[in-house]
Design a protein around this motif. Structure first.
Motif, PDB file in Angstrom:
ATOM      1  N   ARG A  45      -7.066  46.007  43.851  1.00 28.55           N
ATOM      2  CA  ARG A  45      -7.857  47.223  43.876  1.00 28.55           C
ATOM      3  C   ARG A  45      -7.451  48.132  42.711  1.00 28.55           C
ATOM      4  N   GLU A  46      -8.438  48.631  41.977  1.00 27.23           N
ATOM      5  CA  GLU A  46      -8.168  49.460  40.812  1.00 27.23           C
ATOM      6  C   GLU A  46      -8.915  50.780  40.887  1.00 27.23           C
ATOM      7  N   LEU A  47      -8.342  51.792  40.279  1.00 28.47           N
ATOM      8  CA  LEU A  47      -8.958  53.108  40.231  1.00 28.47           C
ATOM      9  C   LEU A  47     -10.189  53.087  39.341  1.00 28.47           C
ATOM     10  N   VAL A  48     -11.268  53.684  39.817  1.00 32.89           N
ATOM     11  CA  VAL A  48     -12.487  53.841  39.035  1.00 32.89           C
ATOM     12  C   VAL A  48     -12.638  55.290  38.583  1.00 32.89           C
ATOM     13  N   ALA A  49     -12.603  56.209  39.525  1.00 29.87           N
ATOM     14  CA  ALA A  49     -12.767  57.624  39.219  1.00 29.87           C
ATOM     15  C   ALA A  49     -12.213  58.469  40.350  1.00 29.87           C
ATOM     16  N   VAL A  50     -11.676  59.626  39.999  1.00 33.84           N
ATOM     17  CA  VAL A  50     -11.132  60.563  40.972  1.00 33.84           C
ATOM     18  C   VAL A  50     -11.577  61.966  40.593  1.00 33.84           C
ATOM     19  N   ILE A  51     -11.837  62.788  41.597  1.00 34.35           N
ATOM     20  CA  ILE A  51     -12.209  64.177  41.348  1.00 34.35           C
ATOM     21  C   ILE A  51     -11.389  65.101  42.231  1.00 34.35           C
ATOM     22  N   THR A  52     -10.866  66.146  41.622  1.00 34.88           N
ATOM     23  CA  THR A  52     -10.132  67.188  42.322  1.00 34.88           C
ATOM     24  C   THR A  52     -10.710  68.529  41.911  1.00 34.88           C
ATOM     25  N   SER A  53     -10.149  69.593  42.454  1.00 35.21           N
ATOM     26  CA  SER A  53     -10.602  70.917  42.055  1.00 35.21           C
ATOM     27  C   SER A  53     -10.319  71.191  40.583  1.00 35.21           C
ATOM     28  N   GLY A  54      -9.378  70.435  40.013  1.00 33.89           N
ATOM     29  CA  GLY A  54      -8.986  70.651  38.633  1.00 33.89           C
ATOM     30  C   GLY A  54      -9.735  69.823  37.606  1.00 33.89           C
ATOM     31  N   GLY A  55     -10.481  68.816  38.046  1.00 33.84           N
ATOM     32  CA  GLY A  55     -11.200  68.007  37.093  1.00 33.84           C
ATOM     33  C   GLY A  55     -11.426  66.592  37.563  1.00 33.84           C
ATOM     34  N   THR A  56     -11.748  65.725  36.612  1.00 30.85           N
ATOM     35  CA  THR A  56     -12.051  64.334  36.915  1.00 30.85           C
ATOM     36  C   THR A  56     -11.209  63.399  36.071  1.00 30.85           C
ATOM     37  N   ARG A  57     -11.110  62.161  36.531  1.00 30.85           N
ATOM     38  CA  ARG A  57     -10.358  61.133  35.831  1.00 30.85           C
ATOM     39  C   ARG A  57     -11.089  59.811  36.000  1.00 30.85           C
ATOM     40  N   TYR A  58     -11.225  59.054  34.913  1.00 31.48           N
ATOM     41  CA  TYR A  58     -11.957  57.805  34.936  1.00 31.48           C
ATOM     42  C   TYR A  58     -11.137  56.671  34.354  1.00 31.48           C
ATOM     43  N   ALA A  59     -11.394  55.481  34.850  1.00 33.48           N
ATOM     44  CA  ALA A  59     -10.860  54.293  34.209  1.00 33.48           C
ATOM     45  C   ALA A  59     -11.521  54.129  32.844  1.00 33.48           C
ATOM     46  N   ASP A  60     -10.771  53.605  31.887  1.00 30.79           N
ATOM     47  CA  ASP A  60     -11.319  53.422  30.549  1.00 30.79           C
ATOM     48  C   ASP A  60     -12.573  52.549  30.556  1.00 30.79           C
ATOM     49  N   SER A  61     -12.629  51.591  31.447  1.00 29.79           N
ATOM     50  CA  SER A  61     -13.729  50.647  31.478  1.00 29.79           C
ATOM     51  C   SER A  61     -15.061  51.272  31.899  1.00 29.79           C
ATOM     52  N   VAL A  62     -15.029  52.456  32.512  1.00 28.86           N
ATOM     53  CA  VAL A  62     -16.265  53.073  32.989  1.00 28.86           C
ATOM     54  C   VAL A  62     -16.573  54.397  32.314  1.00 28.86           C
ATOM     55  N   LYS A  63     -15.706  54.873  31.453  1.00 33.27           N
ATOM     56  CA  LYS A  63     -15.931  56.141  30.768  1.00 33.27           C
ATOM     57  C   LYS A  63     -17.228  56.095  29.967  1.00 33.27           C
TER      58      LYS A  63
END
Length: 114
Positions: A45-63
């Motif tokens: 299982r790998e991270l795709v995207a995460v969102i918090t009150s501070g912003g977002t984060r994406y895997a390089d493969s889906v940016k």
């Protein structure tokens, strides 16, 4: 206890789009983080995207192709997937973190054909 339910998966042609939804319900005192992970057959299982009150984060493969967003009033997170590729094929899992625990959905299958 918190329940997490995903929806929106399915079969799509390469270059097409899908939007995944994930709704959290139950004893939510403070919902801090919501995100998406994915697992391809035989892979971890790998991270795709995460969102918090501070912003977002994406895997390089889906940016540049995927966009994560959330509706705080409805405790719902979305994943807009554009320009889908065959390598995006996987089971996508919703992740929810509250002040006290972490929760996972049961997954929704996304299959991209060429």
């Amino acid at each position: 206890q918190v329940q997490v339910v995903e929806s929106g998966g399915g079969l799509v042609q390469a270059g097409g789009s899908r939007r995944l939804s994930c709704a959290a319900s139950g004893s939510i005192f403070s919902l801090n983080t919501m995100g998406w992970f994915r697992q391809a057959p035989g892979k971890g299982r790998e991270l795709v995207a995460v969102i918090t009150s501070g912003g977002t984060r994406y895997a390089d493969s889906v940016k540049g192709r995927f966009t994560i967003s959330r509706d705080n009033a409805k405790n719902t997170v979305f994943l807009q997937m554009n320009s889908l590729k065959p390598e995006d094929t996987a089971v996508y899992y919703c992740y929810v973190a509250t002040s006290y625990n972490n929760y996972w959905g049961h997954g929704t299958q996304v299959t991209t054909s060429s």
